[in-house]
Design a protein around this motif. Structure first.
Motif, PDB file in Angstrom:
ATOM      1  N   THR A  94       0.854  -1.188   0.000  1.00 20.17           N
ATOM      2  CA  THR A  94       0.000   0.000   0.000  1.00 20.17           C
ATOM      3  C   THR A  94       0.887   1.234   0.000  1.00 20.17           C
ATOM      4  O   THR A  94       1.882   1.287   0.721  1.00 20.17           O
ATOM      5  CB  THR A  94      -0.903   0.028   1.257  1.00 20.17           C
ATOM      6  N   LEU A  95       0.508   2.204  -0.794  1.00 20.72           N
ATOM      7  CA  LEU A  95       1.215   3.484  -0.860  1.00 20.72           C
ATOM      8  C   LEU A  95       0.156   4.580  -0.842  1.00 20.72           C
ATOM      9  O   LEU A  95      -0.685   4.641  -1.733  1.00 20.72           O
ATOM     10  CB  LEU A  95       2.048   3.569  -2.133  1.00 20.72           C
ATOM     11  N   LEU A  96       0.180   5.397   0.194  1.00 18.52           N
ATOM     12  CA  LEU A  96      -0.797   6.480   0.345  1.00 18.52           C
ATOM     13  C   LEU A  96      -0.072   7.805   0.509  1.00 18.52           C
ATOM     14  O   LEU A  96       0.945   7.869   1.207  1.00 18.52           O
ATOM     15  CB  LEU A  96      -1.668   6.253   1.583  1.00 18.52           C
ATOM     16  N   THR A  97      -0.596   8.845  -0.108  1.00 23.36           N
ATOM     17  CA  THR A  97      -0.090  10.193   0.138  1.00 23.36           C
ATOM     18  C   THR A  97      -1.290  11.112   0.338  1.00 23.36           C
ATOM     19  O   THR A  97      -2.363  10.878  -0.223  1.00 23.36           O
ATOM     20  CB  THR A  97       0.773  10.732  -1.020  1.00 23.36           C
ATOM     21  N   ARG A  98      -1.082  12.130   1.152  1.00 23.43           N
ATOM     22  CA  ARG A  98      -2.138  13.121   1.355  1.00 23.43           C
ATOM     23  C   ARG A  98      -1.504  14.432   1.776  1.00 23.43           C
ATOM     24  O   ARG A  98      -0.437  14.459   2.368  1.00 23.43           O
ATOM     25  CB  ARG A  98      -3.174  12.647   2.344  1.00 23.43           C
ATOM     26  N   SER A  99      -2.185  15.491   1.424  1.00 21.40           N
ATOM     27  CA  SER A  99      -1.733  16.829   1.776  1.00 21.40           C
ATOM     28  C   SER A  99      -2.864  17.579   2.448  1.00 21.40           C
ATOM     29  O   SER A  99      -4.037  17.331   2.165  1.00 21.40           O
ATOM     30  CB  SER A  99      -1.296  17.598   0.529  1.00 21.40           C
ATOM     31  N   GLY A 100      -2.496  18.477   3.324  1.00 24.92           N
ATOM     32  CA  GLY A 100      -3.481  19.295   4.017  1.00 24.92           C
ATOM     33  C   GLY A 100      -2.816  20.552   4.527  1.00 24.92           C
ATOM     34  O   GLY A 100      -1.663  20.840   4.203  1.00 24.92           O
ATOM     35  N   PRO A 101      -3.516  21.290   5.352  1.00 25.57           N
ATOM     36  CA  PRO A 101      -2.975  22.547   5.855  1.00 25.57           C
ATOM     37  C   PRO A 101      -1.715  22.375   6.704  1.00 25.57           C
ATOM     38  O   PRO A 101      -0.916  23.290   6.827  1.00 25.57           O
ATOM     39  CB  PRO A 101      -4.114  23.148   6.678  1.00 25.57           C
ATOM     40  N   ASP A 102      -1.507  21.179   7.261  1.00 22.88           N
ATOM     41  CA  ASP A 102      -0.329  20.929   8.087  1.00 22.88           C
ATOM     42  C   ASP A 102       0.834  20.330   7.314  1.00 22.88           C
ATOM     43  O   ASP A 102       1.861  19.998   7.888  1.00 22.88           O
ATOM     44  CB  ASP A 102      -0.683  20.004   9.253  1.00 22.88           C
ATOM     45  N   GLY A 103       0.664  20.138   5.999  1.00 22.89           N
ATOM     46  CA  GLY A 103       1.758  19.617   5.192  1.00 22.89           C
ATOM     47  C   GLY A 103       1.394  18.359   4.433  1.00 22.89           C
ATOM     48  O   GLY A 103       0.242  18.105   4.129  1.00 22.89           O
ATOM     49  N   HIS A 104       2.418  17.572   4.153  1.00 21.58           N
ATOM     50  CA  HIS A 104       2.300  16.382   3.318  1.00 21.58           C
ATOM     51  C   HIS A 104       2.647  15.142   4.137  1.00 21.58           C
ATOM     52  O   HIS A 104       3.514  15.184   4.999  1.00 21.58           O
ATOM     53  CB  HIS A 104       3.250  16.508   2.128  1.00 21.58           C
ATOM     54  N   GLU A 105       1.965  14.039   3.831  1.00 25.27           N
ATOM     55  CA  GLU A 105       2.222  12.777   4.510  1.00 25.27           C
ATOM     56  C   GLU A 105       2.241  11.660   3.479  1.00 25.27           C
ATOM     57  O   GLU A 105       1.393  11.610   2.596  1.00 25.27           O
ATOM     58  CB  GLU A 105       1.120  12.511   5.535  1.00 25.27           C
ATOM     59  N   ALA A 106       3.234  10.791   3.583  1.00 30.56           N
ATOM     60  CA  ALA A 106       3.313   9.604   2.723  1.00 30.56           C
ATOM     61  C   ALA A 106       3.454   8.392   3.628  1.00 30.56           C
ATOM     62  O   ALA A 106       4.224   8.402   4.593  1.00 30.56           O
ATOM     63  CB  ALA A 106       4.488   9.698   1.771  1.00 30.56           C
TER      64      ALA A 106
END
Length: 118
Positions: A94-106
């Motif tokens: 599994t490979l997930l990435t997401r971005s939001g007001p606090d930055g980026h997460e992978a």
């Protein structure tokens, strides 16, 4: 759960990769090679998005099926990781990435069945 914070330096990907490998050797030895490769790539990409006065945060969780590696940084995705993500997909289930007001997460999940074929 294992956690560490890293500065955005050229040494951080190698340091994080060694850290991930050592944890894997202790907890899930069959995943050590893939944990090292995956963490190196996650941190390498995060370094590009992190300002000199900011930190990235790495986490490793041991799960019933394997390991989960997460890297969080304060930046936005740079969309330059095409070849890197392609290689990463061969190591992970599994490979997930997401971005939001606090930055980026992978986040990636590693399972033993993929470690045997990688």
């Amino acid at each position: 759960m294992y956690r560490q914070s890293l500065p955005p330096t050229t040494e951080s990907p190698a340091a994080a990769a060694l850290w991930a490998r050592e944890i894997a050797l202790h907890e899930r030895p069959e995943l050590a090679d893939n944990a090292e490769k995956a963490m190196r790539e996650l941190v390498s990409q995060a370094v590009r998005r992190t300002g000199a006065d900011q930190l990235m945060h790495a986490e490793i969780m041991i799960t019933p099926r394997g390991m989960s590696l997460t890297v969080k940084d304060p930046g936005r995705p740079d969309h330059t990781g095409g070849p890197e993500w392609a290689e990463m997909s061969t190591l992970t289930s599994t490979l997930l990435t997401r971005s939001g007001p606090d930055g980026h997460e992978a986040c990636v999940e590693l399972h033993p069945s993929l470690a045997e074929t990688a």
